[in-house]
Enzyme design. Sequence first.
Site, PDB file in Angstrom:
ATOM      1  N   SER A  67     -28.311  -4.059   1.043  1.00  0.00           N
ATOM      2  CA  SER A  67     -29.002  -3.468   2.193  1.00  0.00           C
ATOM      3  C   SER A  67     -28.523  -4.086   3.497  1.00  0.00           C
ATOM      4  O   SER A  67     -28.098  -5.234   3.546  1.00  0.00           O
ATOM      5  CB  SER A  67     -30.514  -3.667   2.067  1.00  0.00           C
ATOM      6  OG  SER A  67     -30.987  -3.156   0.845  1.00  0.00           O
TER       7      SER A  67
HETATM    8  N1  SAH Z   1     -31.919  -4.595  -1.559  1.00  0.00           N
HETATM    9  C1  SAH Z   1     -30.802  -4.641  -2.478  1.00  0.00           C
HETATM   10  C2  SAH Z   1     -30.010  -3.380  -2.498  1.00  0.00           C
HETATM   11  C3  SAH Z   1     -30.669  -2.288  -3.129  1.00  0.00           C
HETATM   12  S1  SAH Z   1     -29.692  -0.857  -3.361  1.00  0.00           S
HETATM   13  C4  SAH Z   1     -29.865  -5.723  -2.063  1.00  0.00           C
HETATM   14  O1  SAH Z   1     -30.117  -6.361  -1.067  1.00  0.00           O
HETATM   15  O2  SAH Z   1     -28.854  -5.905  -2.751  1.00  0.00           O
HETATM   16  C5  SAH Z   1     -30.890  -0.038  -4.326  1.00  0.00           C
HETATM   17  C6  SAH Z   1     -30.992  -0.496  -5.741  1.00  0.00           C
HETATM   18  O3  SAH Z   1     -32.009   0.267  -6.360  1.00  0.00           O
HETATM   19  C7  SAH Z   1     -29.719  -0.241  -6.559  1.00  0.00           C
HETATM   20  O4  SAH Z   1     -29.295  -1.434  -7.147  1.00  0.00           O
HETATM   21  C8  SAH Z   1     -30.170   0.771  -7.605  1.00  0.00           C
HETATM   22  O5  SAH Z   1     -29.542   0.614  -8.862  1.00  0.00           O
HETATM   23  C9  SAH Z   1     -31.644   0.479  -7.700  1.00  0.00           C
HETATM   24  N2  SAH Z   1     -32.453   1.558  -8.272  1.00  0.00           N
HETATM   25  C10 SAH Z   1     -32.345   2.883  -8.069  1.00  0.00           C
HETATM   26  N3  SAH Z   1     -33.276   3.555  -8.784  1.00  0.00           N
HETATM   27  C11 SAH Z   1     -34.002   2.616  -9.454  1.00  0.00           C
HETATM   28  C12 SAH Z   1     -35.100   2.663 -10.353  1.00  0.00           C
HETATM   29  N4  SAH Z   1     -35.669   3.816 -10.749  1.00  0.00           N
HETATM   30  N5  SAH Z   1     -35.574   1.496 -10.830  1.00  0.00           N
HETATM   31  C13 SAH Z   1     -35.037   0.299 -10.474  1.00  0.00           C
HETATM   32  N6  SAH Z   1     -34.003   0.196  -9.618  1.00  0.00           N
HETATM   33  C14 SAH Z   1     -33.487   1.332  -9.113  1.00  0.00           C
END
Ligand code: SAH
Length: 219
Positions: A69
């Site tokens: 993010s």
């Molecule tokens: N905040 C994180 C980035 C998140 S990107 C950081 O700083 O690295 C969003 C993440 O949500 C991704 O890794 C994706 O795989 C996850 N994601 C998407 N759908 C999801 C779900 N249903 N359950 C859990 N994780 C999920």
Amino acid sequence: MTPLQSGIGMTSARTRDRLVRRLQENGIQHPAVLEAIRHIPRHLFVDEALSSRAYEDTALPIGHGQTISQPWVVARMTEALIEQGKPEKVLEIGTGCGYQTAVMSGLVGEVFSVERIGALLQRARRNLRELGIRNVNFRHGDGYEGYRDKAPFDAILAAAAPAVVPEALLAQLADGGVLIIPVGESGAQRLLRIRRQGDEFHEENLGLVSFVPLRSGRI
Ligand code: SAH
């Protein structure tokens, strides 16, 4: 000595200070949040080839079609999470590489973090272990279901956007708790803060954002 060891160059204290100043210029005010951003080494969360860009205020690829993010978004969500006091038990949906997890870990009691992509979860685990962060519990699972056996949560933070707010997350919110979540189709998402009061949910729009979609199932 490499530039990394000597503290000059693209990952130095000065580079991090510059990021913090930029966040302040863009409206981030909470001193503890700014300090957490300054403290957490974001370059350790991205591939070495991208480490020179780690303190730019942008999202960067972390593989598997996902991104770390943007610092401003992490800061804003963390502010929204702790504005009314320190939440003891926090659920995070979408661990990714664990950067957001690390930033908030020092400002809350305990974090339960759910990620659907096993390989990313492993990396997040390693990153946080290396930083000596111990108040985070990880789960390889589908965030649409929340984390039922640990509910209720004082705060829930989602880092991926569903089309509509998942019922399970509302149900797992403690009375007085807040859910911070981006909602909507890509390109037109609103960041919402939803506060539970008894069986009522009060919604506040924190602005337009751009997140990867929340997907069901785990891989
Ligand atoms: N905040 C994180 C980035 C998140 S990107 C950081 O700083 O690295 C969003 C993440 O949500 C991704 O890794 C994706 O795989 C996850 N994601 C998407 N759908 C999801 C779900 N249903 N359950 C859990 N994780 C999920």
